[in-house]
Design an enzyme around this catalytic site. Structure first.
Site, PDB file in Angstrom:
ATOM      1  N   CYS A 110       3.976   1.778  -6.597  1.00  0.00           N
ATOM      2  CA  CYS A 110       3.305   0.505  -6.862  1.00  0.00           C
ATOM      3  C   CYS A 110       2.360   0.319  -5.695  1.00  0.00           C
ATOM      4  O   CYS A 110       2.802   0.046  -4.580  1.00  0.00           O
ATOM      5  CB  CYS A 110       4.285  -0.664  -6.947  1.00  0.00           C
ATOM      6  SG  CYS A 110       3.409  -2.248  -6.956  1.00  0.00           S
ATOM      7  N   CYS A 113       2.314  -3.643  -4.389  1.00  0.00           N
ATOM      8  CA  CYS A 113       3.477  -4.217  -3.693  1.00  0.00           C
ATOM      9  C   CYS A 113       4.674  -3.278  -3.874  1.00  0.00           C
ATOM     10  O   CYS A 113       4.717  -2.231  -3.250  1.00  0.00           O
ATOM     11  CB  CYS A 113       3.757  -5.634  -4.185  1.00  0.00           C
ATOM     12  SG  CYS A 113       3.651  -5.853  -5.968  1.00  0.00           S
ATOM     13  N   SER A 114       5.629  -3.653  -4.713  1.00  0.00           N
ATOM     14  CA  SER A 114       6.812  -2.786  -4.832  1.00  0.00           C
ATOM     15  C   SER A 114       7.410  -2.870  -6.231  1.00  0.00           C
ATOM     16  O   SER A 114       8.622  -2.815  -6.375  1.00  0.00           O
ATOM     17  CB  SER A 114       7.847  -3.183  -3.784  1.00  0.00           C
ATOM     18  OG  SER A 114       8.179  -4.549  -3.939  1.00  0.00           O
ATOM     19  N   CYS A 115       6.579  -3.019  -7.259  1.00  0.00           N
ATOM     20  CA  CYS A 115       7.093  -3.128  -8.628  1.00  0.00           C
ATOM     21  C   CYS A 115       7.893  -1.874  -8.974  1.00  0.00           C
ATOM     22  O   CYS A 115       7.458  -0.757  -8.699  1.00  0.00           O
ATOM     23  CB  CYS A 115       5.950  -3.327  -9.616  1.00  0.00           C
ATOM     24  SG  CYS A 115       5.057  -4.867  -9.286  1.00  0.00           S
TER      25      CYS A 115
HETATM   26 FE    FE Z   1       4.353  -4.293  -7.168  1.00  0.00          FE
END
Ligand code: FE
Length: 206
Positions: A110, A113-115
């Site tokens: 991602c 961000c951190s999906c």
């Molecule tokens: Fe994300």
């Protein structure tokens, strides 16, 4: 020193103490404000680390390996296919499975961000959230896999990078390893690691 000879920067693979401290500080704050109890936080994190973990994802992959019709449904609509196995919930919407073949290797990131597909893979590893991984795997996927993860992909295999977001969370269906025809679905699931489903590690028949 040229870019070619630059040693790999693997620091991002080590959990950051600073990040952990920040999480603790935030946790203390929300608990103090009465927004959520420590028990609730502990229950949530234990659920995703121990019960969901990546084991649900591994079950999905093993089923796809032994049941071609299921694999078709998984590729067509991963959210619905996972629900067939009783897997749904937080961050389980908008799942998409991408299949490795002899010609194509898939890897997930991602960049924003951190999906991450929590419902099938559990909590994301800390390196998945690091700016280093997010930048490097997009710019130089082949080198990142080889240098940082010790997972070289043969030159003739195309590396495809999938950028997850809050609407679409990818995970990888690794190739069914050879020499595992005698194994049960449950035994196959044991071979599937979190790293393999992100696309940064192999599935090894033991
Ligand atoms: Fe994300």
């Amino acid at each position: 020193m040229s870019a070619e000879s630059k040693p790999p920067d693997r620091d991002y693979l080590v959990p950051e103490a600073e990040v952990e401290l920040r999480v603790k500080a935030l946790e203390a704050l929300v608990v103090e404000k009465g927004l959520v109890s420590t028990d609730a936080l502990d229950r949530i994190s234990a659920h995703y680390e121990d019960e969901v973990g990546p084991r649900d994802g591994a079950r999905v992959i093993a089923r796809a390996w032994v049941d071609p019709a299921f694999k078709e449904r998984l590729l067509a609509d991963a959210t619905a296919a996972c629900e067939e196995l009783g897997i749904k919930g937080l961050r389980g919407e908008h799942l998409r499975a991408v299949e490795d073949t002899p010609e194509v290797h898939n890897v997930v990131v991602c960049t924003l961000c951190s999906c991450y597909p929590w419902a099938v893979l559990g909590l994301p590893p800390s390196w998945y959230k690091s700016p280093e991984y997010r930048a490097k795997v997009v710019l130089e996927p082949r080198r990142t896999l080889a240098d940082d993860f010790g997972f070289p992909v043969p030159e003739e295999v195309t590396v495809r990078v999938w950028d997850s977001n809050s609407e679409l969370r990818y995970f990888v269906i690794p190739q069914h390893p050879e020499g595992t025809e005698h194994m049960s679905e449950a035994e196959l699931a044991e071979l599937v690691t979190r790293e393999a489903m992100i696309g940064v590690g192999p599935v090894t028949a033991t």
